[in-house]
Scaffold this motif. Sequence first.
Motif, PDB file in Angstrom:
ATOM      1  N   GLY A  99      32.326  51.992  42.651  1.00  0.00           N
ATOM      2  CA  GLY A  99      33.204  51.967  43.820  1.00  0.00           C
ATOM      3  C   GLY A  99      33.902  53.303  44.045  1.00  0.00           C
ATOM      4  N   PRO A 100      34.734  53.383  45.087  1.00  0.00           N
ATOM      5  CA  PRO A 100      35.449  54.628  45.388  1.00  0.00           C
ATOM      6  C   PRO A 100      36.597  54.846  44.394  1.00  0.00           C
ATOM      7  N   ILE A 101      36.245  55.324  43.198  1.00  0.00           N
ATOM      8  CA  ILE A 101      37.222  55.425  42.103  1.00  0.00           C
ATOM      9  C   ILE A 101      38.309  56.468  42.376  1.00  0.00           C
ATOM     10  N   GLY A 102      38.084  57.326  43.366  1.00  0.00           N
ATOM     11  CA  GLY A 102      39.129  58.276  43.755  1.00  0.00           C
ATOM     12  C   GLY A 102      40.224  57.651  44.599  1.00  0.00           C
ATOM     13  N   CYS A 103      40.067  56.362  44.950  1.00  0.00           N
ATOM     14  CA  CYS A 103      41.034  55.675  45.821  1.00  0.00           C
ATOM     15  C   CYS A 103      41.910  54.682  45.065  1.00  0.00           C
ATOM     16  N   ASN A 137      26.272  47.217  47.052  1.00  0.00           N
ATOM     17  CA  ASN A 137      26.920  48.434  47.544  1.00  0.00           C
ATOM     18  C   ASN A 137      28.441  48.270  47.552  1.00  0.00           C
ATOM     19  N   VAL A 138      28.997  48.214  46.338  1.00  0.00           N
ATOM     20  CA  VAL A 138      30.437  48.015  46.170  1.00  0.00           C
ATOM     21  C   VAL A 138      31.222  49.197  46.742  1.00  0.00           C
ATOM     22  N   TYR A 139      30.630  50.389  46.681  1.00  0.00           N
ATOM     23  CA  TYR A 139      31.329  51.582  47.192  1.00  0.00           C
ATOM     24  C   TYR A 139      31.713  51.391  48.669  1.00  0.00           C
ATOM     25  N   ASP A 140      30.736  51.001  49.486  1.00  0.00           N
ATOM     26  CA  ASP A 140      31.019  50.831  50.920  1.00  0.00           C
ATOM     27  C   ASP A 140      31.881  49.603  51.187  1.00  0.00           C
ATOM     28  N   LEU A 141      31.662  48.556  50.400  1.00  0.00           N
ATOM     29  CA  LEU A 141      32.461  47.333  50.550  1.00  0.00           C
ATOM     30  C   LEU A 141      33.940  47.618  50.316  1.00  0.00           C
ATOM     31  N   VAL A 142      34.235  48.279  49.188  1.00  0.00           N
ATOM     32  CA  VAL A 142      35.636  48.553  48.838  1.00  0.00           C
ATOM     33  C   VAL A 142      36.232  49.596  49.786  1.00  0.00           C
ATOM     34  N   SER A 143      35.414  50.573  50.170  1.00  0.00           N
ATOM     35  CA  SER A 143      35.898  51.591  51.123  1.00  0.00           C
ATOM     36  C   SER A 143      36.316  50.934  52.435  1.00  0.00           C
ATOM     37  N   ASP A 144      35.511  49.997  52.903  1.00  0.00           N
ATOM     38  CA  ASP A 144      35.830  49.274  54.145  1.00  0.00           C
ATOM     39  C   ASP A 144      37.124  48.471  53.982  1.00  0.00           C
ATOM     40  N   TRP A 156      45.541  44.842  42.160  1.00  0.00           N
ATOM     41  CA  TRP A 156      46.447  44.110  41.278  1.00  0.00           C
ATOM     42  C   TRP A 156      47.243  45.080  40.406  1.00  0.00           C
ATOM     43  N   ASP A 157      46.538  46.042  39.800  1.00  0.00           N
ATOM     44  CA  ASP A 157      47.163  46.993  38.885  1.00  0.00           C
ATOM     45  C   ASP A 157      46.640  48.397  39.221  1.00  0.00           C
ATOM     46  N   PRO A 158      46.936  49.426  38.404  1.00  0.00           N
ATOM     47  CA  PRO A 158      46.491  50.774  38.782  1.00  0.00           C
ATOM     48  C   PRO A 158      44.976  50.954  38.927  1.00  0.00           C
ATOM     49  N   TYR A 159      44.179  50.002  38.395  1.00  0.00           N
ATOM     50  CA  TYR A 159      42.721  50.185  38.357  1.00  0.00           C
ATOM     51  C   TYR A 159      41.920  49.073  39.023  1.00  0.00           C
ATOM     52  N   HIS A 160      42.449  47.856  39.025  1.00  0.00           N
ATOM     53  CA  HIS A 160      41.625  46.674  39.328  1.00  0.00           C
ATOM     54  C   HIS A 160      42.057  45.944  40.587  1.00  0.00           C
ATOM     55  N   PRO A 161      41.066  45.370  41.325  1.00  0.00           N
ATOM     56  CA  PRO A 161      41.395  44.605  42.534  1.00  0.00           C
ATOM     57  C   PRO A 161      42.133  43.304  42.198  1.00  0.00           C
ATOM     58  N   SER A 162      42.868  42.805  43.184  1.00  0.00           N
ATOM     59  CA  SER A 162      43.511  41.488  43.070  1.00  0.00           C
ATOM     60  C   SER A 162      42.454  40.400  43.271  1.00  0.00           C
ATOM     61  N   GLU A 163      42.819  39.165  42.930  1.00  0.00           N
ATOM     62  CA  GLU A 163      41.897  38.046  43.177  1.00  0.00           C
ATOM     63  C   GLU A 163      41.563  37.945  44.669  1.00  0.00           C
ATOM     64  N   ALA A 164      42.558  38.192  45.525  1.00  0.00           N
ATOM     65  CA  ALA A 164      42.320  38.109  46.983  1.00  0.00           C
ATOM     66  C   ALA A 164      41.260  39.122  47.410  1.00  0.00           C
ATOM     67  N   ALA A 165      41.323  40.328  46.834  1.00  0.00           N
ATOM     68  CA  ALA A 165      40.306  41.342  47.154  1.00  0.00           C
ATOM     69  C   ALA A 165      38.956  40.943  46.571  1.00  0.00           C
ATOM     70  N   ASN A 166      38.961  40.430  45.340  1.00  0.00           N
ATOM     71  CA  ASN A 166      37.704  39.979  44.714  1.00  0.00           C
ATOM     72  C   ASN A 166      37.016  38.897  45.545  1.00  0.00           C
ATOM     73  N   LEU A 167      37.814  38.040  46.175  1.00  0.00           N
ATOM     74  CA  LEU A 167      37.250  36.978  47.032  1.00  0.00           C
ATOM     75  C   LEU A 167      36.527  37.567  48.240  1.00  0.00           C
ATOM     76  N   VAL A 168      37.149  38.557  48.876  1.00  0.00           N
ATOM     77  CA  VAL A 168      36.525  39.211  50.035  1.00  0.00           C
ATOM     78  C   VAL A 168      35.202  39.853  49.605  1.00  0.00           C
ATOM     79  N   LEU A 169      35.240  40.588  48.472  1.00  0.00           N
ATOM     80  CA  LEU A 169      34.047  41.299  47.995  1.00  0.00           C
ATOM     81  C   LEU A 169      32.958  40.307  47.582  1.00  0.00           C
ATOM     82  N   GLY A 170      33.350  39.281  46.816  1.00  0.00           N
ATOM     83  CA  GLY A 170      32.384  38.299  46.319  1.00  0.00           C
ATOM     84  C   GLY A 170      31.644  37.603  47.440  1.00  0.00           C
TER      85      GLY A 170
END
Length: 371
Positions: free
Chosen positions: A228-232, A282-289, A335-349
């Motif tokens: 994913g976009p680890i710079g973000c 394509n998690v990079y584009d998913l998370v970027s969006d 959720w924290d400095p590195y990881h998505p929240s459950e709400a974000a994981n739901l959108v991605l999943g």
Amino acid sequence: MGTKSFIFVACVLLLISLTLSAQAADEKGLGASFIFGDSLVDAGNNNYLPTLSKANIPPNGIDFKASRGNPTGRYTNGRTIGDIVGEELGQTHYAVPFLAPNSTGKAILYGVNYASGGGGILNATGRIFVNRLGMDIQIDYFNITRKQFDKLLGPSKAKEYIMKKSIFSVTVGSNDFLNNYLLPVLSIGARISQSPDAFVDDMIKHLREQLTRLYQLDARKFVISNVGPIGCIPYQKTINQITKDQCVDLPNKLAVQYNGRLKDLLAELNDNLPGSTFLYANVYDLVSDLITNYEKYGFSTASKACCGNGGQFAGIIPCGPTSSMCSERSSHVFWDPYHPSEAANLVLGKKLIDGDQRYISPMNLRQLRDL
């Protein structure tokens, strides 16, 4: 026909149709979900390691219903993307962490999770945490599970169950950059001698060997996430002191470079390993969006961690009992400095399960399950 006889016949017919539909659902349902990777999908393996990377402390897991809000070792407030995908594809139990005491007997028929916070493709990745399971060790552990399946089901049924009904998901690569190549202290030697090209070459070479090894152990249906976009992430934004709408350039450039090579690798494996299907997530584009259009998805911020401390984006100190925590957890992408929240994981999943080829190709996860 009397009323009683009619009711009896109707009940029998209903029972037969329910049995047949249950069998059909079982035929179509996901067998086992085998999960490999890092803290994005770790479900508790690091709880059993002497490591500096752990998430079995509150408030992690505060929204995880299965544990009534107690921490399980998941690096988020609720379910990981691996949990959500298994659930949405019809599994009744989460894949059990390999190192957990209950990862034996019939529990493994739903799948096993080998992922480990801090783990990477390369064995040197994550040394900063002292202990973690890299991909090579995770596959060694799957080899143990594979033998247990033979004992449980018998060799021919086990082979069919793993080849036709099970999905192997791999979410790895971020730590190879964040906790290896980009670490100033530990990786200085590697950086002097290795260009980004050479480092990415090394990652791809190792991943090719790892995925081929899983194929030799009867894995056939794969989904491999790109980086994913680890710079973000809030951590990178905080330490680089940038604004909420900016991302750090170098980590994202490395991710994009690796992702291009990964896409080619999966096409090569699809061609060269008979009967295999490798999906490119394509998690990079998913998370970027999600980060760019966070308001459209119902989030109030895509830059600040819900749980953490330090700097403008609460991005330096990981989530723990002394962290400040937002009140609206589902309004934060992170959720924290590195990881998505459950709400974000739901959108991605959900986009990986039923999405189109922009985000998952050559098919989506529901189509892979039913293949």
